[in-house]
Design an enzyme around this catalytic site. Sequence first.
Site, PDB file in Angstrom:
ATOM      1  N   LYS A  14      41.870  48.383  37.824  1.00 62.96           N
ATOM      2  CA  LYS A  14      42.196  46.904  37.825  1.00 62.96           C
ATOM      3  C   LYS A  14      41.445  45.997  36.676  1.00 62.96           C
ATOM      4  CE  LYS A  14      42.461  42.738  40.768  1.00 62.96           C
ATOM      5  NZ  LYS A  14      42.577  42.224  41.972  1.00 62.96           N
ATOM      6  N   SER A  51      46.372  39.430  43.335  1.00 63.71           N
ATOM      7  CA  SER A  51      46.126  39.669  41.904  1.00 63.71           C
ATOM      8  C   SER A  51      46.117  41.223  41.701  1.00 63.71           C
ATOM      9  CB  SER A  51      44.974  38.981  41.505  1.00 63.71           C
ATOM     10  OG  SER A  51      43.840  39.793  42.339  1.00 63.71           O
ATOM     11  N   SER A  94      44.557  39.445  47.613  1.00 62.08           N
ATOM     12  CA  SER A  94      45.026  39.913  46.316  1.00 62.08           C
ATOM     13  C   SER A  94      45.214  41.683  46.501  1.00 62.08           C
ATOM     14  CB  SER A  94      43.835  39.844  45.292  1.00 62.08           C
ATOM     15  OG  SER A  94      44.069  38.534  44.988  1.00 62.08           O
TER      16      SER A  94
END
Length: 403
Positions: free
Chosen positions: A85, A160, A184
């Site tokens: 990520k 996210s 997220s």
Amino acid sequence: MVDSLTEATARDLVRGQQCGEFSAREVLAAHLERIDDVNPIVNAVVTLDRDGAQRAARDADREAAVCRAAGEALDLLHGLPIAFKDSHATAGLRTTYGSPLYADYVPAQDDEIVRRIQDAGAVRVGKTNVPEFAAGSHTFNEVFGATHNPYAIGRTAGGSSGGAAAALAARMQPIADGSDMGGSLRNPAAMCNVVGLRPTPGLVPDPTAGVGFSPLTVSGPMGRTVDDVALLLAVISGAHRADPLSFSGRGLPAGPVVPADLRGLRVAWAPTLGDRVVVERQVLDVLEPAVKTFSELGADVEPGCLDLDGADDVFRILRAAEFDLLWADQLALHPEAFKPDLAWNIRQANGRTGREVMRAWAELTRLQRAAHAFFDAYDVLLAPVSQVAPFPVEQALAPGHRG
């Protein structure tokens, strides 16, 4: 070979390398081919370290040969390709946080979750897309653009950890890391038909967190199966002395997930969280048959919801206070570099008093205690992860979004 390797579970990919059925280089080549074919459409992997990954795969194959000759087991994540990520720092590899302010930033050190995953044998391929500063339930930013849902190009992948979820769903990697403040890990997993788990605060340590005592943001695992999520959680969990919430002792066991007998399991079903939210019919049409399955397998299912009175206000106040600490100074210097909804969230701390923030912490304490009481009566709470189905990728905010 390419299709079989990109469809395989993480555990099966490690088993295949253990017995010499295929190599880490073959696993990597299959996933790189998949990235080349699919990523131009999906835009999930935003930085690709092809050369570094190929070097790491060669090293993994040499290590596998030594282990097989000695009759030793491979590392838990041996040879598994992973793009991290883009809000998790990767040493020597660009980490943008989805912000123009960090478009060319290259960290000197790995975040702890990245270090643990690589130490367990995974092969770093690159980075996955995030919203600006990983804030938001739709993955788009000014640096890389939007990530598309692999099941519905033109729709959001959530956020996210949307790049991570999309990369998993599109078979570009078998496991993924993520983080979660307000959904997220869970929201993009639900929207991309994969598995995301928000761990209990402290289970996966973050020794670099700016507010180490806050339970709001945690890092966690994603995968295409529950078993693969359990494997990755075993790797990233465990104590760290620099995280004040860190659990003592070693991480979770790495054994396979065993199906449970659901007879007698006490299940509460809260489709609208006690009529506190409006959930799209399209979402409920998917979930209601799954709830029925619990009953068919012997669970005792009934309507029920824990006390959530005031939870929205608590979250907004504490989120604003944390965002203010993290980014208010940068917002003042570079207001043009922040998307409007994030700037609005940061500014929500303006004028807040210390008493208001401490009252929010007191309310969170009350809600936590009420949740413990609720789970004296129930074993499991079933509820929608997201109120809405994946919405058009051009739409900046989810329908009904209030900030």
